[in-house]
Design an enzyme around this catalytic site. Structure first.
Site, PDB file in Angstrom:
ATOM      1  N   ARG A   1      47.598  30.192  32.353  1.00 45.64           N
ATOM      2  CA  ARG A   1      47.673  28.796  32.785  1.00 45.64           C
ATOM      3  C   ARG A   1      47.794  27.885  31.572  1.00 45.64           C
ATOM      4  O   ARG A   1      47.563  28.302  30.433  1.00 45.64           O
ATOM      5  CB  ARG A   1      46.438  28.411  33.610  1.00 45.64           C
ATOM      6  CG  ARG A   1      45.116  28.485  32.858  1.00 45.64           C
ATOM      7  CD  ARG A   1      43.944  28.143  33.774  1.00 45.64           C
ATOM      8  NE  ARG A   1      42.666  28.143  33.058  1.00 45.64           N
ATOM      9  CZ  ARG A   1      41.507  27.791  33.601  1.00 45.64           C
ATOM     10  NH1 ARG A   1      41.459  27.397  34.862  1.00 45.64           N
ATOM     11  NH2 ARG A   1      40.394  27.820  32.897  1.00 45.64           N
TER      12      ARG A   1
ATOM     13  N   TYR B   1      28.746  36.527  35.925  1.00 50.34           N
ATOM     14  CA  TYR B   1      29.520  35.295  35.874  1.00 50.34           C
ATOM     15  C   TYR B   1      28.770  34.217  36.640  1.00 50.34           C
ATOM     16  O   TYR B   1      28.452  34.390  37.825  1.00 50.34           O
ATOM     17  CB  TYR B   1      30.926  35.474  36.462  1.00 50.34           C
ATOM     18  CG  TYR B   1      31.694  34.175  36.416  1.00 50.34           C
ATOM     19  CD1 TYR B   1      32.270  33.750  35.225  1.00 50.34           C
ATOM     20  CD2 TYR B   1      31.783  33.358  37.529  1.00 50.34           C
ATOM     21  CE1 TYR B   1      32.935  32.541  35.149  1.00 50.34           C
ATOM     22  CE2 TYR B   1      32.447  32.142  37.471  1.00 50.34           C
ATOM     23  CZ  TYR B   1      33.027  31.733  36.272  1.00 50.34           C
ATOM     24  OH  TYR B   1      33.665  30.530  36.194  1.00 50.34           O
TER      25      TYR B   1
ATOM     26  N   ASP C   1      28.578  29.964  37.539  1.00 49.88           N
ATOM     27  CA  ASP C   1      29.037  28.583  37.426  1.00 49.88           C
ATOM     28  C   ASP C   1      27.937  27.740  36.801  1.00 49.88           C
ATOM     29  O   ASP C   1      26.760  28.131  36.769  1.00 49.88           O
ATOM     30  CB  ASP C   1      29.406  28.032  38.805  1.00 49.88           C
ATOM     31  CG  ASP C   1      30.732  28.569  39.309  1.00 49.88           C
ATOM     32  OD1 ASP C   1      31.606  28.884  38.481  1.00 49.88           O
ATOM     33  OD2 ASP C   1      30.898  28.692  40.547  1.00 49.88           O
TER      34      ASP C   1
ATOM     35  N   GLU D   1      46.564  29.388  27.860  1.00 51.82           N
ATOM     36  CA  GLU D   1      45.408  30.269  27.956  1.00 51.82           C
ATOM     37  C   GLU D   1      45.856  31.718  28.161  1.00 51.82           C
ATOM     38  O   GLU D   1      46.615  32.016  29.074  1.00 51.82           O
ATOM     39  CB  GLU D   1      44.530  29.808  29.119  1.00 51.82           C
ATOM     40  CG  GLU D   1      43.159  30.422  29.174  1.00 51.82           C
ATOM     41  CD  GLU D   1      42.280  29.718  30.201  1.00 51.82           C
ATOM     42  OE1 GLU D   1      41.765  30.415  31.086  1.00 51.82           O
ATOM     43  OE2 GLU D   1      42.117  28.471  30.121  1.00 51.82           O
TER      44      GLU D   1
ATOM     45  N   ARG E   1      36.677  34.754  49.322  1.00 51.38           N
ATOM     46  CA  ARG E   1      36.852  34.197  50.658  1.00 51.38           C
ATOM     47  C   ARG E   1      38.318  34.274  51.069  1.00 51.38           C
ATOM     48  O   ARG E   1      39.180  34.554  50.247  1.00 51.38           O
ATOM     49  CB  ARG E   1      36.360  32.750  50.712  1.00 51.38           C
ATOM     50  CG  ARG E   1      37.065  31.818  49.731  1.00 51.38           C
ATOM     51  CD  ARG E   1      36.655  30.381  49.965  1.00 51.38           C
ATOM     52  NE  ARG E   1      35.262  30.176  49.667  1.00 51.38           N
ATOM     53  CZ  ARG E   1      34.807  29.775  48.493  1.00 51.38           C
ATOM     54  NH1 ARG E   1      35.652  29.573  47.486  1.00 51.38           N
ATOM     55  NH2 ARG E   1      33.527  29.577  48.288  1.00 51.38           N
TER      56      ARG E   1
ATOM     57  N   ARG F   1      36.027  40.220  29.320  1.00 52.58           N
ATOM     58  CA  ARG F   1      37.318  39.600  29.037  1.00 52.58           C
ATOM     59  C   ARG F   1      37.053  38.371  28.177  1.00 52.58           C
ATOM     60  O   ARG F   1      36.029  37.693  28.338  1.00 52.58           O
ATOM     61  CB  ARG F   1      38.030  39.186  30.328  1.00 52.58           C
ATOM     62  CG  ARG F   1      38.309  40.307  31.291  1.00 52.58           C
ATOM     63  CD  ARG F   1      39.341  41.281  30.771  1.00 52.58           C
ATOM     64  NE  ARG F   1      40.683  40.688  30.732  1.00 52.58           N
ATOM     65  CZ  ARG F   1      41.757  41.310  30.254  1.00 52.58           C
ATOM     66  NH1 ARG F   1      41.633  42.537  29.750  1.00 52.58           N
ATOM     67  NH2 ARG F   1      42.945  40.731  30.255  1.00 52.58           N
TER      68      ARG F   1
ATOM     69  N   ARG G   1      44.369  28.380  53.344  1.00 58.53           N
ATOM     70  CA  ARG G   1      43.876  27.309  54.209  1.00 58.53           C
ATOM     71  C   ARG G   1      45.000  26.856  55.129  1.00 58.53           C
ATOM     72  O   ARG G   1      46.135  26.666  54.674  1.00 58.53           O
ATOM     73  CB  ARG G   1      43.403  26.112  53.369  1.00 58.53           C
ATOM     74  CG  ARG G   1      42.226  26.427  52.465  1.00 58.53           C
ATOM     75  CD  ARG G   1      41.889  25.236  51.593  1.00 58.53           C
ATOM     76  NE  ARG G   1      40.813  25.540  50.649  1.00 58.53           N
ATOM     77  CZ  ARG G   1      40.427  24.732  49.675  1.00 58.53           C
ATOM     78  NH1 ARG G   1      41.034  23.565  49.507  1.00 58.53           N
ATOM     79  NH2 ARG G   1      39.452  25.092  48.870  1.00 58.53           N
TER      80      ARG G   1
END
Length: 378
Positions: free
Chosen positions: A274, A343, A345, A295, A168, A244, A172
């Site tokens: 991160r 992938y 969620d 990570e 997307r 990955r 913002r």
């Protein structure tokens, strides 16, 4: 059920509730799959052992489902990122834009500024990740927040990745720093493993941990739901699908290490993507000490835990061949992230598991063959 993660647990419970005897096997010594959580003995912090999992969904039935097995407390994911020695808010929002450019623009001013002075409007139909980012945020924001992180995460240049990865508009024009848009967001009070153990707590369910699945085991059961790697079911006979994987460098800290749950590192010369500080995933708890993960992302080798399916041209061609093999195999349904090489969620995983269980029951009621996939991988 091959796998004691969300897919195996939810399908198993749905079928057990309707009179089926269910066996769940998992090669690991614990339930929960990659959602597994456990208390750290030294600090008391609830640790997301395989990396953080944040529950968010617009699916009210799924939200009600998880809350039937565990209390979900309010949690909003507010991510920060370090870029060129400064800390910014993600997703890129009005605060990020004003801070980065040293301005105090209102929403309409910022929108005009990005469109007129930053965005590459000559790119009419973005085909790559890089083109998508340049089209909507421009070169400066792209290089500061997207380019380096993406190279580290995916191991290739953003010009080699499809535009769809940047799903997307990545900016913002308000001060909303809630990472997700979904209506329902939260964290399980006692961790995901406690929730999954409750789902599996049924007299008709037998759980066998530390048990690897072998294809000849299928003969002992009426049907197999397989949530392991699709190519693994066929012993990688025509090659390995690309993933990955993640390496975690775990460390403790006597205090509050970074003041937030997730700090991204956008600069390419910082080797990790991160740092996650796990006590901040449970803000209702109080801990003096902390547990953190650095990570690192890399290509998955044969013995690594697969995390993110790559799904580039080569992988999709190989996937098509495995789908053909799967559809010729009777008595097995492939489910979940690994079983369908997508992938997913957590909320989508649960939705698809509920649908698969209902689909199986409908097939049995109508005396129809159970398909290899209730959700097509391609």
């Amino acid at each position: 059920m091959v796998g004691a993660g969300l897919s195996g647990a939810v399908i198993g419970r749905e079928l057990a509730d309707r009179g089926h005897e269910v066996t769940v096997v998992d090669s690991r010594a614990h339930t929960g799959g990659n959602c597994h959580t456990e208390r750290d003995a030294e600090t008391g912090v609830m640790v997301h052992v395989y990396g953080p999992h944040i529950f968010h969904t617009d699916d009210e039935e799924v939200w009600n489902y998880v809350n039937a097995y565990e209390t979900f407390l309010p949690y909003k994911n507010r991510v920060k990122t370090t870029s060129n020695g400064q800390v910014y808010s993600l997703p890129v929002n009005l605060h990020t834009i004003n801070q980065f450019f040293g301005k105090t623009m209102r929403p309409d001013e910022a929108r005009a500024f990005i469109v007129e002075q930053q965005a590459d409007t000559s790119i009419e139909d973005p085909q790559t990740f890089e083109e998508q980012a340049l089209r909507f945020v421009g070169k400066d924001l792209y290089e500061a927040f997207f380019k380096g992180y993406t190279i580290k995460q995916w191991g290739c240049h953003p010009s080699e990745l499809p535009a769809s990865i940047l799903k997307r508009l990545p900016v913002r024009f308000n001060y909303d720093d809630n990472y997700f848009f979904h209506k329902f967001q939260g964290m399980p009070e006692n961790g995901y493993t406690a929730m999954i153990d409750r789902i599996l707590d049924h007299p008709a369910i037998t759980v066998k941990l530390g048990t690897s699945f072998a294809s000849d085991m299928a003969r002992e059961y009426d049907h197999v739901f397989y949530s392991g790697p699709l190519d693994g079911y066929f012993n990688y006979s025509i090659g390995r699908l690309g993933y990955r994987t993640l390496d975690f460098e775990r460390f403790s800290y006597a205090g509050d290490y970074q003041g937030c749950a997730v700090m991204n590192y956008a600069d390419e010369d910082v080797p990790y993507t991160r740092i996650t500080e796990h006590k901040h995933f449970a803000p209702w708890e109080s801990h003096d000490k902390s547990v953190c993960y650095r990570e690192f992302s890399r290509f998955a080798e044969a013995d690594d835990i697969p995390y993110y399916p790559i799904r580039q041209v080569r992988e999709k061609a190989l996937l098509g061949k495995y789908v053909e093999l799967a559809e010729q195999t009777r008595g097995v349904t492939f489910v979940g992230r690994l079983g369908t090489y997508r992938y997913l969620d957590m909320d989508v995983t649960i939705r698809e598991a509920l649908d698969a269980a209902r689909g199986f029951l409908a097939c049995r009621a109508d005396n129809r063959p159970v398909p290899a996939f209730f959700q097509k991988p391609l």
